[in-house]
Scaffold this active site. Structure first.
Site: not given
Length: 150
Positions: A69, A72
């Site tokens: 991600c 993230c």
């Protein structure tokens, strides 16, 4: 696979001494030399989530993330700076959702990154998606203040 609660070596930001900080402990970590609060950043999975997060005596900022991600990975350094700046006030626990799908289901996580503020084992605030550091700081400060006045 059984996960073990581990510890990390954290350098004191005041005196520079290196200290061993366990993933789970009573109270909050302090420097063995100067007694200043230490940043508390650790990982947790399904096997140790209860011990590391829910049993914590200090508020826990749970970062539900995944290695693939992009947002993230972008928000992670900001969260670590917040944990250092708020040493003694919060514990940052990172949960890799690829390795903890039951925690994703338990907290009804629909997208990552998802941040949970846990106090006394209960979710008190949630932030979904990446934000700039100043916005994360404002969200966290507001959530901590709301919990202390509740």
């Amino acid at each position: 696979m059984l996960e073990m609660v581990t510890s990390a070596i954290v350098e004191c930001q005041v005196c520079g001494r290196k200290n061993r900080v366990p993933a789970a402990a009573t109270g909050s970590p302090r420097c063995a030399q100067c007694k200043s609060p230490l940043s508390w950043i650790t990982d947790a999975g399904e096997a140790d989530f209860s011990e590391v997060v829910e049993a914590s005596a200090v508020p826990v900022l749970v970062d539900l993330w995944a290695p693939w991600c992009g947002p993230c990975r972008m928000v992670s350094p900001s969260l670590e700076r917040l944990a250092r700046d708020m040493a003694g006030r919060i514990k940052l626990v990172k949960v890799n959702t690829d390795e903890a799908p039951n925690l994703m289901r338990r907290f009804s996580v629909q997208g990552i990154p998802t941040l949970l503020l846990m106090v006394n084992g209960r979710e008190t605030a949630r932030q979904i998606g990446a934000l700039p550091e100043h916005a994360l700081r404002n969200w966290l400060e507001g959530a901590l203040q709301a919990t202390s006045t509740a």
